[in-house]
Design a protein around this motif. Structure first.
Motif, PDB file in Angstrom:
ATOM      1  N   VAL A  86       1.066  51.710  -9.804  1.00 55.11           N
ATOM      2  CA  VAL A  86       1.485  52.570 -10.907  1.00 55.11           C
ATOM      3  C   VAL A  86       2.975  52.801 -10.708  1.00 55.11           C
ATOM      4  O   VAL A  86       3.390  53.370  -9.699  1.00 55.11           O
ATOM      5  N   ALA A  87       3.794  52.341 -11.645  1.00 54.78           N
ATOM      6  CA  ALA A  87       5.248  52.394 -11.471  1.00 54.78           C
ATOM      7  C   ALA A  87       5.901  53.035 -12.690  1.00 54.78           C
ATOM      8  O   ALA A  87       5.249  53.314 -13.702  1.00 54.78           O
ATOM      9  N   GLY A  88       7.207  53.278 -12.570  1.00 55.12           N
ATOM     10  CA  GLY A  88       7.948  53.856 -13.681  1.00 55.12           C
ATOM     11  C   GLY A  88       7.461  55.233 -14.083  1.00 55.12           C
ATOM     12  O   GLY A  88       7.506  55.593 -15.272  1.00 55.12           O
ATOM     13  N   ILE A  89       6.971  56.013 -13.113  1.00 54.96           N
ATOM     14  CA  ILE A  89       6.449  57.342 -13.438  1.00 54.96           C
ATOM     15  C   ILE A  89       7.598  58.216 -13.934  1.00 54.96           C
ATOM     16  O   ILE A  89       8.610  58.388 -13.263  1.00 54.96           O
ATOM     17  N   THR A  90       7.428  58.729 -15.147  1.00 49.67           N
ATOM     18  CA  THR A  90       8.456  59.535 -15.800  1.00 49.67           C
ATOM     19  C   THR A  90       7.838  60.839 -16.280  1.00 49.67           C
ATOM     20  O   THR A  90       6.769  60.837 -16.886  1.00 49.67           O
ATOM     21  N   TRP A  91       8.522  61.950 -16.013  1.00 48.43           N
ATOM     22  CA  TRP A  91       8.013  63.258 -16.409  1.00 48.43           C
ATOM     23  C   TRP A  91       8.790  63.768 -17.620  1.00 48.43           C
ATOM     24  O   TRP A  91       9.099  63.001 -18.506  1.00 48.43           O
ATOM     25  N   GLY A  92       9.026  65.039 -17.710  1.00 55.24           N
ATOM     26  CA  GLY A  92       9.744  65.595 -18.850  1.00 55.24           C
ATOM     27  C   GLY A  92       8.947  65.442 -20.134  1.00 55.24           C
ATOM     28  O   GLY A  92       7.742  65.684 -20.172  1.00 55.24           O
ATOM     29  N   SER A  93       9.624  65.025 -21.188  1.00 58.73           N
ATOM     30  CA  SER A  93       8.973  64.916 -22.491  1.00 58.73           C
ATOM     31  C   SER A  93       8.147  63.643 -22.642  1.00 58.73           C
ATOM     32  O   SER A  93       7.463  63.466 -23.651  1.00 58.73           O
ATOM     33  N   MET A  94       8.181  62.749 -21.646  1.00 59.18           N
ATOM     34  CA  MET A  94       7.460  61.485 -21.758  1.00 59.18           C
ATOM     35  C   MET A  94       6.144  61.484 -20.992  1.00 59.18           C
ATOM     36  O   MET A  94       5.111  61.096 -21.516  1.00 59.18           O
ATOM     37  N   CYS A  95       6.142  61.878 -19.736  1.00 52.97           N
ATOM     38  CA  CYS A  95       4.924  61.909 -18.909  1.00 52.97           C
ATOM     39  C   CYS A  95       4.173  60.582 -18.990  1.00 52.97           C
ATOM     40  O   CYS A  95       3.011  60.519 -19.420  1.00 52.97           O
ATOM     41  N   SER A  96       4.830  59.523 -18.573  1.00 52.78           N
ATOM     42  CA  SER A  96       4.305  58.169 -18.765  1.00 52.78           C
ATOM     43  C   SER A  96       4.477  57.337 -17.499  1.00 52.78           C
ATOM     44  O   SER A  96       5.222  57.699 -16.589  1.00 52.78           O
ATOM     45  N   ALA A  97       3.761  56.220 -17.452  1.00 57.33           N
ATOM     46  CA  ALA A  97       3.886  55.249 -16.358  1.00 57.33           C
ATOM     47  C   ALA A  97       3.325  53.923 -16.839  1.00 57.33           C
ATOM     48  O   ALA A  97       2.698  53.837 -17.903  1.00 57.33           O
ATOM     49  N   HIS A  98       3.556  52.865 -16.043  1.00 55.03           N
ATOM     50  CA  HIS A  98       2.932  51.581 -16.357  1.00 55.03           C
ATOM     51  C   HIS A  98       2.217  51.053 -15.117  1.00 55.03           C
ATOM     52  O   HIS A  98       2.557  51.416 -13.983  1.00 55.03           O
ATOM     53  N   ILE A  99       1.229  50.217 -15.345  1.00 58.24           N
ATOM     54  CA  ILE A  99       0.393  49.683 -14.271  1.00 58.24           C
ATOM     55  C   ILE A  99       0.533  48.162 -14.218  1.00 58.24           C
ATOM     56  O   ILE A  99       0.492  47.488 -15.247  1.00 58.24           O
ATOM     57  N   GLY A 100       0.687  47.644 -12.997  1.00 54.97           N
ATOM     58  CA  GLY A 100       0.656  46.206 -12.754  1.00 54.97           C
ATOM     59  C   GLY A 100      -0.380  45.902 -11.685  1.00 54.97           C
ATOM     60  O   GLY A 100      -0.660  46.753 -10.830  1.00 54.97           O
ATOM     61  N   TYR A 101      -0.947  44.699 -11.714  1.00 52.93           N
ATOM     62  CA  TYR A 101      -2.030  44.400 -10.772  1.00 52.93           C
ATOM     63  C   TYR A 101      -2.207  42.898 -10.593  1.00 52.93           C
ATOM     64  O   TYR A 101      -1.780  42.094 -11.423  1.00 52.93           O
ATOM     65  N   TRP A 102      -2.819  42.548  -9.463  1.00 52.05           N
ATOM     66  CA  TRP A 102      -3.291  41.175  -9.229  1.00 52.05           C
ATOM     67  C   TRP A 102      -4.522  41.243  -8.343  1.00 52.05           C
ATOM     68  O   TRP A 102      -4.745  42.230  -7.636  1.00 52.05           O
TER      69      TRP A 102
END
Length: 205
Positions: A86-102
Motif C-alpha cells: 500500500v503506497a502513496g498514502i495521503t491524508w488531508g482532504s484526499m485520504c487515499s492510497a494505491h495498492i500494487g502486488y505480485w
C-alpha cells in the motif's frame, strides 16, 4: 499481521531475503512484463540503479515509519508467495492510497491475491481511516485485472504512459474503490462472491 484462512499479510523483513529471492528467481519470466523499471538517465537527471534487496527493504520500512506506505509480504499456508504494498498514502482532504502486488505463478488462481487485497483494503478503510484505494494495471495484464474484477473495483479510465514498466512507459487502467462502496468490508464481499460465484457480475461484464 492480517490473516484470512491460509492467507497472511505481514510486514516485510530483512531476514526474508532468501525466501523472497527464491520466489522471484522461479517467477522471473512470469513477473518481468509487469515489473517497474528505472527509465534511462537524462543529461540533467540523476543516474539511478535498481536497488538491492536490503536497500529496497530499508526504503520500504523508512516509508512505513513515515506513514506513507504499508509494505507486506504474502504468505500462503506459511510460505512466502508474493508481495503487496500500500503506497502513496495521503491524508488531508484526499485520504487515499494505491495498492500494487505480485504473486507466485504456482498459486495463481487459488484466490490468494484477491484475499490479500481484500485484507489490505479493509485495514486501510476501517483501521486506518482512508477513504479511497486505487489499483493501476497494464491493460495487457489479464491475471491482475481479474483480481480487481473479482473484488468489484470500478474501472475509471486509462492513464497513458503512466509508469515505466519492463523497459518503457506503459499505459495503465485505473481501478478504484471508496469506503462507502463496501460498508460491510471488502473481505465480507469477497467471501460472499466466492461462495456464490454465479450471483454477481464483474465491472467488465
Amino acid at each position: 499481521m492480517l490473516t484470512e484462512g491460509d492467507v497472511t499479510l505481514r510486514p516485510i523483513r530483512q531476514r526474508d531475503q532468501s525466501a523472497w529471492r527464491e520466489v522471484n528467481r522461479r517467477n522471473r519470466d512470469w513477473l518481468r512484463p509487469w515489473e517497474a523499471t528505472i527509465p534511462p538517465p537524462t543529461p540533467s537527471g540523476p543516474i539511478t540503479h535498481r536497488p538491492t534487496y536490503r536497500q529496497m527493504v530499508r526504503h520500504l520500512r523508512t516509508e512505513a515509519k513515515a506513514g506513507r506506505m504499508l509494505p507486506f509480504v504474502i504468505e500462503y499456508q506459511g510460505r512466502m508467495v508474493g508481495q503487496l504494498t500500500v503506497a502513496g498514502i495521503t491524508w488531508g482532504s484526499m485520504c487515499s492510497a494505491h495498492i500494487g502486488y505480485w504473486v507466485d505463478q504456482d498459486i495463481a488462481g487459488r484466490g490468494v491475491m484477491p484475499t490479500a487485497v481484500a485484507l489490505a483494503v479493509d485495514h486501510c478503510f476501517f483501521r486506518m481511516g482512508l477513504h479511497r484505494i486505487e489499483v493501476c494495471i497494464r491493460p495487457e495484464n489479464g491475471p491482475s485485472r481479474r483480481v480487481v474484477e473479482k473484488l468489484g473495483f470500478r474501472e475509471e479510465g486509462l492513464r497513458p504512459r503512466y509508469l515505466h514498466i519492463d523497459g518503457g512507459w506503459r499505459d495503465h487502467l485505473v481501478f478504484a474503490l471508496t469506503a462507502e462502496e463496501v460498508p460491510h468490508g471488502m473481505l465480507t464481499r469477497w467471501r460472499s462472491r466466492r461462495s456464490s460465484p454465479g450471483d454477481w457480475k464483474s465491472p467488465s461484464s
